[in-house]
Design a protein around this motif. Structure first.
Motif, PDB file in Angstrom:
ATOM      1  N   VAL A 124       0.772  -1.337   0.161  1.00 30.17           N
ATOM      2  CA  VAL A 124       0.017   0.254  -0.045  1.00 30.17           C
ATOM      3  C   VAL A 124       0.745   1.630  -0.005  1.00 30.17           C
ATOM      4  CG1 VAL A 124      -1.704   1.544   1.145  1.00 30.17           C
ATOM      5  CG2 VAL A 124      -1.547  -1.204   1.204  1.00 30.17           C
ATOM      6  N   GLN A 125       2.053   0.879   1.175  1.00 27.08           N
ATOM      7  CA  GLN A 125       2.974   2.342   0.583  1.00 27.08           C
ATOM      8  C   GLN A 125       3.280   2.791  -1.151  1.00 27.08           C
ATOM      9  OE1 GLN A 125       3.695   4.770   2.165  1.00 27.08           O
ATOM     10  NE2 GLN A 125       5.886   5.352   2.540  1.00 27.08           N
ATOM     11  N   ASN A 126       3.872   1.304  -1.259  1.00 29.82           N
ATOM     12  CA  ASN A 126       3.961   1.997  -2.616  1.00 29.82           C
ATOM     13  C   ASN A 126       3.204   2.070  -3.721  1.00 29.82           C
ATOM     14  OD1 ASN A 126       6.741   0.473  -2.037  1.00 29.82           O
ATOM     15  ND2 ASN A 126       6.242  -1.277  -3.483  1.00 29.82           N
ATOM     16  N   MET A 127       2.062   1.912  -3.216  1.00 24.54           N
ATOM     17  CA  MET A 127       1.354   2.906  -4.004  1.00 24.54           C
ATOM     18  C   MET A 127       0.548   3.809  -3.805  1.00 24.54           C
ATOM     19  SD  MET A 127      -1.997  -0.463  -4.634  1.00 24.54           S
ATOM     20  CE  MET A 127      -2.541  -0.077  -2.937  1.00 24.54           C
ATOM     21  N   TRP A 128       0.461   4.592  -2.548  1.00 25.36           N
ATOM     22  CA  TRP A 128       0.446   5.614  -1.143  1.00 25.36           C
ATOM     23  C   TRP A 128       1.977   6.723  -2.505  1.00 25.36           C
ATOM     24  CZ3 TRP A 128      -2.122   5.494   2.990  1.00 25.36           C
ATOM     25  CH2 TRP A 128      -2.348   6.718   4.161  1.00 25.36           C
ATOM     26  N   LEU A 129       3.270   6.180  -2.830  1.00 31.71           N
ATOM     27  CA  LEU A 129       4.066   7.367  -3.118  1.00 31.71           C
ATOM     28  C   LEU A 129       4.074   7.422  -4.501  1.00 31.71           C
ATOM     29  CD1 LEU A 129       7.047   5.764  -1.466  1.00 31.71           C
ATOM     30  CD2 LEU A 129       5.946   7.747  -0.898  1.00 31.71           C
ATOM     31  N   THR A 130       3.277   6.233  -5.749  1.00 27.43           N
ATOM     32  CA  THR A 130       3.629   6.543  -6.505  1.00 27.43           C
ATOM     33  C   THR A 130       2.288   7.337  -6.507  1.00 27.43           C
ATOM     34  OG1 THR A 130       3.496   4.202  -7.080  1.00 27.43           O
ATOM     35  CG2 THR A 130       2.464   4.825  -8.748  1.00 27.43           C
ATOM     36  N   CYS A 131       0.917   7.347  -6.026  1.00 24.90           N
ATOM     37  CA  CYS A 131      -0.047   8.428  -5.929  1.00 24.90           C
ATOM     38  C   CYS A 131       0.728   9.919  -5.899  1.00 24.90           C
ATOM     39  CB  CYS A 131      -0.702   7.876  -5.064  1.00 24.90           C
ATOM     40  SG  CYS A 131      -2.339   7.333  -5.898  1.00 24.90           S
ATOM     41  N   SER A 132       1.788   9.876  -4.817  1.00 23.96           N
ATOM     42  CA  SER A 132       2.263  11.365  -4.552  1.00 23.96           C
ATOM     43  C   SER A 132       2.943  11.605  -5.602  1.00 23.96           C
ATOM     44  CB  SER A 132       3.053  11.002  -3.384  1.00 23.96           C
ATOM     45  OG  SER A 132       3.888  12.046  -2.743  1.00 23.96           O
ATOM     46  N   ALA A 133       4.045  10.972  -5.871  1.00 32.49           N
ATOM     47  CA  ALA A 133       4.213  11.326  -7.597  1.00 32.49           C
ATOM     48  C   ALA A 133       3.621  12.222  -8.477  1.00 32.49           C
ATOM     49  CB  ALA A 133       5.350  10.450  -7.625  1.00 32.49           C
ATOM     50  N   TYR A 134       2.574  11.148  -9.251  1.00 32.33           N
ATOM     51  CA  TYR A 134       1.492  11.510  -9.676  1.00 32.33           C
ATOM     52  C   TYR A 134       1.029  12.623  -9.562  1.00 32.33           C
ATOM     53  CZ  TYR A 134       4.552   8.627 -12.705  1.00 32.33           C
ATOM     54  OH  TYR A 134       5.164   7.575 -13.626  1.00 32.33           O
ATOM     55  N   ARG A 135       0.816  12.643  -8.531  1.00 33.73           N
ATOM     56  CA  ARG A 135      -0.232  14.352  -7.652  1.00 33.73           C
ATOM     57  C   ARG A 135      -1.914  13.066  -7.968  1.00 33.73           C
ATOM     58  NH1 ARG A 135       1.838  19.219  -6.487  1.00 33.73           N
ATOM     59  NH2 ARG A 135       3.192  18.941  -5.854  1.00 33.73           N
ATOM     60  N   VAL A 136      -2.063  12.017  -7.997  1.00 37.45           N
ATOM     61  CA  VAL A 136      -3.282  11.439  -7.748  1.00 37.45           C
ATOM     62  C   VAL A 136      -3.520  11.107  -6.066  1.00 37.45           C
ATOM     63  CG1 VAL A 136      -4.683   8.948  -7.682  1.00 37.45           C
ATOM     64  CG2 VAL A 136      -2.685  10.116  -9.497  1.00 37.45           C
ATOM     65  N   GLY A 137      -5.304  11.973  -6.074  1.00 40.40           N
ATOM     66  CA  GLY A 137      -5.399  11.484  -4.076  1.00 40.40           C
ATOM     67  C   GLY A 137      -5.657  10.706  -3.785  1.00 40.40           C
ATOM     68  N   CYS A 138      -5.395  10.035  -2.347  1.00 45.31           N
ATOM     69  CA  CYS A 138      -5.392   8.594  -2.200  1.00 45.31           C
ATOM     70  C   CYS A 138      -5.964   8.529  -0.970  1.00 45.31           C
ATOM     71  CB  CYS A 138      -4.672   7.724  -2.879  1.00 45.31           C
ATOM     72  SG  CYS A 138      -3.148   7.637  -1.907  1.00 45.31           S
ATOM     73  N   TYR A 139      -6.495   7.780  -0.109  1.00 47.42           N
ATOM     74  CA  TYR A 139      -6.159   7.894   1.386  1.00 47.42           C
ATOM     75  C   TYR A 139      -6.473   6.078   2.033  1.00 47.42           C
ATOM     76  CZ  TYR A 139      -9.528   8.109   6.059  1.00 47.42           C
ATOM     77  OH  TYR A 139     -10.158   8.091   7.081  1.00 47.42           O
ATOM     78  N   TRP A 140      -6.106   5.040   2.765  1.00 45.09           N
ATOM     79  CA  TRP A 140      -6.626   4.030   3.453  1.00 45.09           C
ATOM     80  C   TRP A 140      -7.456   4.160   4.106  1.00 45.09           C
ATOM     81  CZ3 TRP A 140      -1.596   0.403   5.140  1.00 45.09           C
ATOM     82  CH2 TRP A 140      -2.973  -0.655   5.347  1.00 45.09           C
TER      83      TRP A 140
END
Length: 191
Positions: A124-140
């Motif tokens: 999940v952290q890998n996904m969160w960092l990917t979202c951060s890099a691409y400026r896509v919002g996410c929330y667990w």
């Protein structure tokens, strides 16, 4: 804008909540890349315990109805919150996609369960960092309702839900801030 420096990506990782999402869909290609990046998380004995169910379209409405109805069923009258009931549904509607985060326990139990939970969290952290890099919002989110997901989806033997990963585009002009106390307050050097 895509961050190029890993330090920037980590320091700019934020929870972006469903009410902050706009109506611009997150592409299937991006979600596929997100899942591929999750798949490269560390895993002891290569159990690769992470599992994801991608919920989009009309299935988001079904999930929102299931979760809000379940909330009603399991919540005592004196603790029931109409605001929370509505929020559960709206979170599902607002998200472009919801990834149901699951952990598949090694049926041979070759490693402690906490390690498989930790591996799933790293995915999940890998996904969160990917979202951060691409400026896509996410929330667990991991509400008590995850304990009832076996009534909504079929799980494999040993599989269980660890939460929901909401995805949505948001206005990058919105300032997302966070605070951390100094790492020196949390570190002891032993020499």
């Amino acid at each position: 804008m895509i961050y190029k420096n890993i330090h920037e990506v980590i320091k700019n990782r934020r929870s972006v909540f469903p009410p902050q999402y706009n109506n611009t869909p997150v592409s299937k290609e991006f979600i596929t890349m997100l899942l591929e990046n999750a798949n490269w998380a560390p895993t002891h004995r290569l159990t690769q315990p992470w599992r994801f169910k991608v919920v989009q379209g009309e299935a988001k409405e079904r999930l929102g109805t299931f979760l809000s109805d379940t909330y009603t069923d399991i919540t005592p009258d004196n603790e029931f919150s109409p605001f929370k009931h509505k929020k559960i549904r709206n979170n599902c509607k607002s998200a472009s996609a919801i990834l149901i985060i699951c952990m598949q326990r090694d049926l041979k139990e070759r490693i402690p369960e906490w390690e498989e939970i930790a591996s799933t969290a790293m995915a999940v952290q890998n996904m969160w960092l990917t979202c951060s890099a691409y400026r896509v919002g996410c929330y667990w989110s991991s509400p008590k309702l995850i304990n009832y997901m076996g009534e909504f989806l079929e799980f494999e033997e040993g599989e269980r839900c660890l939460g929901f990963f909401y995805l949505g585009n948001y206005s990058v002009e919105d300032e997302l801030t966070s605070k951390r106390t100094p790492v020196t307050d949390k570190t002891m050097w032993v020499e």
